[in-house]
Design an enzyme around this catalytic site. Sequence first.
Site, PDB file in Angstrom:
ATOM      1  N   ALA A  92      -0.088  -3.289  13.474  1.00 11.33           N
ATOM      2  CA  ALA A  92       0.165  -1.891  13.140  1.00 11.33           C
ATOM      3  C   ALA A  92       0.997  -1.207  14.213  1.00 11.33           C
ATOM      4  O   ALA A  92       0.806  -1.421  15.405  1.00 11.33           O
ATOM      5  CB  ALA A  92      -1.157  -1.156  12.968  1.00 11.33           C
ATOM      6  N   HIS A 114      23.492   3.178  11.965  1.00 15.78           N
ATOM      7  CA  HIS A 114      24.683   3.985  12.234  1.00 15.78           C
ATOM      8  C   HIS A 114      25.315   3.528  13.545  1.00 15.78           C
ATOM      9  O   HIS A 114      24.621   3.048  14.437  1.00 15.78           O
ATOM     10  CB  HIS A 114      24.322   5.468  12.325  1.00 15.78           C
ATOM     11  CG  HIS A 114      23.731   5.992  11.067  1.00 15.78           C
ATOM     12  ND1 HIS A 114      24.488   6.392   9.988  1.00 15.78           N
ATOM     13  CD2 HIS A 114      22.436   6.156  10.684  1.00 15.78           C
ATOM     14  CE1 HIS A 114      23.696   6.792   9.010  1.00 15.78           C
ATOM     15  NE2 HIS A 114      22.455   6.656   9.407  1.00 15.78           N
ATOM     16  N   ASN A 151       0.839  -1.185   0.000  1.00 17.65           N
ATOM     17  CA  ASN A 151       0.000   0.000   0.000  1.00 17.65           C
ATOM     18  C   ASN A 151       0.886   1.251   0.000  1.00 17.65           C
ATOM     19  O   ASN A 151       2.104   1.153  -0.050  1.00 17.65           O
ATOM     20  CB  ASN A 151      -0.940  -0.034   1.213  1.00 17.65           C
ATOM     21  CG  ASN A 151      -2.266   0.628   0.931  1.00 17.65           C
ATOM     22  OD1 ASN A 151      -2.320   1.673   0.294  1.00 17.65           O
ATOM     23  ND2 ASN A 151      -3.338   0.020   1.413  1.00 17.65           N
TER      24      ASN A 151
END
Length: 184
Positions: free
Chosen positions: A158, A113, A83
């Site tokens: 989610a 990093h 999506n």
Amino acid sequence: MRTEKEKMLAGEPYQACDPVLSQDRKRAKKACQQINQHDTDDLAGREALLAVLIRFDGKFWIEPPLYVDYGYNIQIGDNFYANHGLTILDGAPVIIGKNVFIAPNVVIATAGHPLDKTRRATGEEYVKPITIGDDVWLGAHVTLCPGVTLGNNVVVGAGSVVVHDLPDNSVCVGTPARPVKSLA
């Protein structure tokens, strides 16, 4: 002496500001811009642009916008759907299985990093590959961090942040994501 691109592809610390890598990212950004602005009625043309950027092993659909760092380190299996707002930072390989569905605004980030501030300030980066198994569903706003592997038949809820490998046949949620239900 190894080039920065050779170091990146070997999974060694490297300088992302290297001119060759910068040019590779610029090429990918231009390709994403073309894809994201392409006529939505020209499906064949859009698929052709995507296939130049990313390796697909079957049918796929990616809603714009799409953002990638390089594109050449991404391999996607059959029956893939993403999506809006997929971001893939692919300094290392990103291998995605078949029947994978991705909700809006998911980030797949192989890049990181150093924790050491002096090394980080030099622009040093590292990358670790990400593997996503077959039959996986990533909910909206999921983030996959460098080096994780998702097993087969995994659902990630989610807003979850995945920092560790997730087992087959599981529903995983949270920050960091952890299994909360078995799908076996």
